[in-house]
Design an enzyme around this catalytic site. Sequence first.
Site, PDB file in Angstrom:
ATOM      1  N   LYS A 121       0.574  -1.464  -0.452  1.00  0.00           N
ATOM      2  CA  LYS A 121      -0.273  -0.361   0.106  1.00  0.00           C
ATOM      3  C   LYS A 121       0.570   0.877   0.012  1.00  0.00           C
ATOM      4  O   LYS A 121       2.082   1.536   0.497  1.00  0.00           O
ATOM      5  CB  LYS A 121      -1.262  -0.216   1.258  1.00  0.00           C
ATOM      6  CG  LYS A 121      -1.702  -1.353   1.079  1.00  0.00           C
ATOM      7  CD  LYS A 121      -2.747  -0.648   0.947  1.00  0.00           C
ATOM      8  CE  LYS A 121      -3.779  -1.945  -0.131  1.00  0.00           C
ATOM      9  NZ  LYS A 121      -5.348  -1.943  -0.644  1.00  0.00           N
ATOM     10  N   ASP A 141      -0.218   0.138  -4.269  1.00  0.00           N
ATOM     11  CA  ASP A 141      -1.628   0.196  -4.204  1.00  0.00           C
ATOM     12  C   ASP A 141      -1.711   1.848  -3.912  1.00  0.00           C
ATOM     13  O   ASP A 141      -1.745   1.371  -2.773  1.00  0.00           O
ATOM     14  CB  ASP A 141      -2.397  -1.061  -3.805  1.00  0.00           C
ATOM     15  CG  ASP A 141      -4.197  -0.511  -3.721  1.00  0.00           C
ATOM     16  OD1 ASP A 141      -5.136   0.613  -4.518  1.00  0.00           O
ATOM     17  OD2 ASP A 141      -4.959  -1.518  -3.495  1.00  0.00           O
ATOM     18  N   GLU A 166      -2.132   0.642  -9.401  1.00  0.00           N
ATOM     19  CA  GLU A 166      -3.763   0.582  -8.980  1.00  0.00           C
ATOM     20  C   GLU A 166      -4.193   1.659  -8.389  1.00  0.00           C
ATOM     21  O   GLU A 166      -4.057   2.163  -6.996  1.00  0.00           O
ATOM     22  CB  GLU A 166      -3.632  -0.817  -7.451  1.00  0.00           C
ATOM     23  CG  GLU A 166      -5.129  -1.489  -7.239  1.00  0.00           C
ATOM     24  CD  GLU A 166      -4.944  -2.260  -6.569  1.00  0.00           C
ATOM     25  OE1 GLU A 166      -4.489  -3.764  -7.066  1.00  0.00           O
ATOM     26  OE2 GLU A 166      -6.076  -3.369  -5.854  1.00  0.00           O
ATOM     27  N   GLU A 171     -11.519  -2.254  -8.582  1.00  0.00           N
ATOM     28  CA  GLU A 171     -12.449  -2.328  -6.657  1.00  0.00           C
ATOM     29  C   GLU A 171     -13.335  -1.805  -6.572  1.00  0.00           C
ATOM     30  O   GLU A 171     -14.021  -2.756  -5.795  1.00  0.00           O
ATOM     31  CB  GLU A 171     -11.488  -2.911  -6.275  1.00  0.00           C
ATOM     32  CG  GLU A 171     -10.877  -1.905  -5.417  1.00  0.00           C
ATOM     33  CD  GLU A 171      -9.615  -2.011  -4.448  1.00  0.00           C
ATOM     34  OE1 GLU A 171      -9.235  -2.799  -4.871  1.00  0.00           O
ATOM     35  OE2 GLU A 171     -10.406  -1.873  -3.201  1.00  0.00           O
ATOM     36  N   ASP A 210     -14.033  -7.481  -9.384  1.00  0.00           N
ATOM     37  CA  ASP A 210     -14.887  -7.685  -7.928  1.00  0.00           C
ATOM     38  C   ASP A 210     -16.317  -8.136  -7.653  1.00  0.00           C
ATOM     39  O   ASP A 210     -17.285  -8.113  -8.326  1.00  0.00           O
ATOM     40  CB  ASP A 210     -15.093  -6.443  -7.119  1.00  0.00           C
ATOM     41  CG  ASP A 210     -15.416  -6.596  -5.392  1.00  0.00           C
ATOM     42  OD1 ASP A 210     -14.316  -5.669  -4.836  1.00  0.00           O
ATOM     43  OD2 ASP A 210     -16.093  -7.059  -5.508  1.00  0.00           O
ATOM     44  N   HIS A 249      -9.537  -8.292  -7.060  1.00  0.00           N
ATOM     45  CA  HIS A 249      -9.424  -7.331  -6.091  1.00  0.00           C
ATOM     46  C   HIS A 249     -10.799  -8.937  -6.086  1.00  0.00           C
ATOM     47  O   HIS A 249     -11.440  -9.353  -5.663  1.00  0.00           O
ATOM     48  CB  HIS A 249     -10.208  -6.908  -6.449  1.00  0.00           C
ATOM     49  CG  HIS A 249     -10.368  -6.196  -4.722  1.00  0.00           C
ATOM     50  ND1 HIS A 249     -11.856  -5.772  -4.050  1.00  0.00           N
ATOM     51  CD2 HIS A 249      -9.407  -5.562  -3.670  1.00  0.00           C
ATOM     52  CE1 HIS A 249     -11.575  -5.152  -2.793  1.00  0.00           C
ATOM     53  NE2 HIS A 249      -9.931  -5.526  -2.802  1.00  0.00           N
TER      54      HIS A 249
HETATM   55  C1  LIG Z   1      -9.842  -1.166   2.511  1.00  0.00           C
HETATM   56  C2  LIG Z   1      -9.220  -2.055   1.582  1.00  0.00           C
HETATM   57  O1  LIG Z   1      -9.250  -2.808   2.795  1.00  0.00           O
HETATM   58  C3  LIG Z   1      -8.434  -1.968   0.331  1.00  0.00           C
HETATM   59  O2  LIG Z   1      -7.295  -1.465   1.178  1.00  0.00           O
HETATM   60  C4  LIG Z   1      -8.365  -3.577  -0.127  1.00  0.00           C
HETATM   61  C5  LIG Z   1      -7.566  -2.838  -1.265  1.00  0.00           C
HETATM   62  O3  LIG Z   1      -7.356  -1.883  -1.884  1.00  0.00           O
HETATM   63  C6  LIG Z   1      -6.812  -4.346  -2.262  1.00  0.00           C
HETATM   64  O4  LIG Z   1      -6.773  -5.431  -2.131  1.00  0.00           O
HETATM   65  O5  LIG Z   1      -6.469  -4.072  -3.280  1.00  0.00           O
HETATM   66 MG   LIG Z   2      -7.081  -2.215  -4.195  1.00  0.00          MG
END
Ligand SMILES: C[C@H](O)[C@@H](O)CC(=O)C(=O)O
Ligand SMILES: [Mg+2]
Length: 434
Positions: free
Chosen positions: A213, A241, A267, A296, A319, A346
């Site tokens: 992330k 992401d 992402e 997603e 998704d 996703h």
């Molecule tokens: C809020 C979710 O956990 C999100 O962060 C999931 C996500 O973006 C992903 O798995 O890709």
């Molecule tokens: Mg994501």
Amino acid sequence: MVRGRICGLSVRDVRFPTSLGGHGSDAMHTDPNYSAAYVILETDAGDGLKGYGITFTLGRGTEVVVCAVNALAHHVLSKDLRDIVGDFRGFYRQLTSDGQLRWIGPEKGAVHLATAAVLNAVWDLWAKQEGKDPRTLLSCIDFRYITDVLTEEEAFEILQKGQVGKKEREEQMLMHGYPAYTTSCAWLGYSDDTLKQLCTEALKDGWTRFKVKVGADLQDDIRRCRLIRDMIGPEKILMMDANQRWDVPEAVEWMSKLAEFKPLWIEEPTSPDDILGHATISKALVPLGIGVATGEQCHNRVIFKQLLQVKALQFLQIDSCRLGSVNENLSVLLMAKKFEIPVCPHAGGVGLCELVQHLIIFDFISVSASLKNRMCEYVDHLHEHFRYPVIIKKASYMPPKDAGYSTEMKTDSVQKHQYPDGDVWKKLLAAQGN
Ligand SMILES: C[C@H](O)[C@@H](O)CC(=O)C(=O)O
Ligand SMILES: [Mg+2]
């Protein structure tokens, strides 16, 4: 043989306090409680079969989706399952075009998530009763708004071509499974120590593809991406992401700073509604060798259509609960095939892995016939609450063997996590003085 009249629909607000451990956290959702609106359909068939459907939500949002499911219930109750699936396209359209609910959609937001929960339950029930051929699958798709890029006949041709080599691909799946990547090591709320520990364990377990992330703080991202890249080495695959954190120019600038860590994709770099913004970012990142992935939070097939038309994404992320169930996901898989864009779903959340494994394995066996640049997300949370949890071997999803959509949750888990009366929440709310 399809049978039974729907004589009961119940919906539960089920929440897991994942925010307490920082699980699932990202640049925009800093304290997510992974939750589900959980639907159970009963019939009068007397065979004991029920349909279980979920949609993934976060915390308080579940209340709204539960209301929307109840508002849709009258479309399902007292209907014969045979009539529903006999004209599934019409039934899908009946739900998505409800004259009094359409205004708060259409085909987007809470009402579309609720549609997914209800239809996922219908698919679960139907899947327990019989198999489906290409023509039947096509009859479930609402082609409205997408015939400019995909007609029913073209879709049929794709599915017909998908029959060639199907047996071999089925065997391949049974033997090796569908390749997965893990997001479990690097949620934004995790400390560096947690990240290192989880990454070490994931490497030991054979994971070769990792997602991290990013998006809240550049220096933080540089440190964490360096850490993870050093740990996994240059050959393994890394994805990033941003969960919609940036404006378009900011996304390009930020990613040029993270390019040294060689991500395969970025992402959700910006608003999921900004189709042309994604196209601009995609174009700008080509020289850096970084693709754009999104989906997603794409409302529906129309958004996917446009993303594909303007080359705004290089990896398409369906998704199972955001789109209108299998019906709408099928249309997106078929459009992706037409545009030759790999689908990398996703998953994670509550039950998303359980559901989407069916879609992506179907995609490989009957639509794309390819694993090139393809993998399905895996998140190592909450599977213990499902009766038929996913099975991961050597970083791959092994095909589910039980009939149905793997949507049924354990009764005990639902009771304990029901909000606000389940034991887990009673204790937590009392501790917070509520
Ligand atoms: C809020 C979710 O956990 C999100 O962060 C999931 C996500 O973006 C992903 O798995 O890709
Ligand atoms: Mg994501």
